[in-house]
Design an enzyme around this catalytic site. Structure first.
Site, short mmCIF file in Angstrom:
data_model
loop_
_atom_site.label_atom_id
_atom_site.label_comp_id
_atom_site.label_asym_id
_atom_site.label_seq_id
_atom_site.Cartn_x
_atom_site.Cartn_y
_atom_site.Cartn_z
N SER A 59 0.85 -1.18 0.00
CA SER A 59 0.00 0.00 0.00
C SER A 59 0.89 1.23 0.00
O SER A 59 2.03 1.19 0.48
CB SER A 59 -0.90 0.02 1.24
OG SER A 59 -1.55 1.28 1.38
N TYR B 191 -1.68 -0.67 10.42
CA TYR B 191 -1.76 -0.92 8.97
C TYR B 191 -0.49 -0.46 8.27
O TYR B 191 0.06 -1.18 7.42
CB TYR B 191 -2.98 -0.19 8.41
CG TYR B 191 -3.27 -0.48 6.96
CD1 TYR B 191 -3.92 -1.65 6.58
CD2 TYR B 191 -2.89 0.42 5.96
CE1 TYR B 191 -4.19 -1.92 5.24
CE2 TYR B 191 -3.16 0.15 4.63
CZ TYR B 191 -3.81 -1.01 4.27
OH TYR B 191 -4.07 -1.27 2.95
#
Length: 217
Positions: free
Chosen positions: A133, A146
């Protein structure tokens, strides 16, 4: 192409699109997901698509899933580590256990599945594709778990690439904002914040996965 494909988090969003594109290419696909109802319905819609219900955070589940995939596919050519979970961070007082769970889903599971599939992937000159990501490189407040997981998957990718070369090609893809909800309209401010001028789609990411699996570099 009759390859054996493993996908984690294949029941929705990016993972679902990846499954569909490999099926369209003539491959057999086995995926794992926690959402039993939605995933089972998805699997019923397609021949050569096999669903295993489970949580990738559990190492025993990963072992059973790898065995199930080998039984159904008879070979493993591609491993796509897509599953992750988005939780809060330090501003939400995220606990040690919750932080560790995010790492288990998004970082420990990709390593363990790579280990479990290593021999088969080497035998078939296979591929490992990890979904990272942009949060690995730029963060928002309260996103520590995350962001840490996605930063870790980038490092895991280049470590695996060196360890498994030249037999297995290992890459990661770092998506930005991907529309997985079917939203049709976005504000001018949202679009202006994205250099490409548009919000990405699961198909954008799946196309890159297919490209990396169809070429030798």
């Amino acid at each position: 192409m009759n390859r054996g494909i493993i996908v984690t988090g294949g029941g929705h969003g990016i993972g679902r699109q990846i499954c569909m594109d490999f099926l369209q290419a003539g491959d057999k696909v086995c995926f794992i997901d926690k959402d039993e109802m939605r995933s089972a319905e998805f699997a019923k819609m397609h021949d050569n698509l096999f669903f295993y219900h489970g949580d990738v955070a559990d190492p025993e589940t990963l072992k059973k899933f790898a065995d199930f995939a080998m039984e159904k596919l008879e070979r493993i050519d591609v491993l796509v580590n897509n599953a992750c979970t988005g939780v809060k961070g330090i501003l939400s007082d995220l606990s040690y256990e919750e932080f560790d769970y995010t790492l288990s889903v998004g970082l420990k599971a990709p390593y363990e599945l790579s280990r479990l599939c290593k021999d088969e992937l080497k035998r078939n000159k296979g591929r490992i594709i990890n979904i990272a990501s942009t949060r690995a490189f730029q963060s928002e407040p309260d996103s520590e778990a995350y962001a840490s997981t996605k930063g870790g998957i980038v490092a895991l990718t280049h470590a695996l690439a060196m360890s498994l070369a030249p037999d297995v090609l290992v890459n990661c893809i770092a998506p930005g904002w991907i529309n997985v909800t079917g939203q049709q309209e976005f504000s001018h401010e949202d679009l202006a914040a994205i250099p490409a001028g548009k919000v990405g789609t699961p198909k954008d990411i799946s196309d890159m996965v297919m490209f990396l699996c169809e070429h030798d570099f």
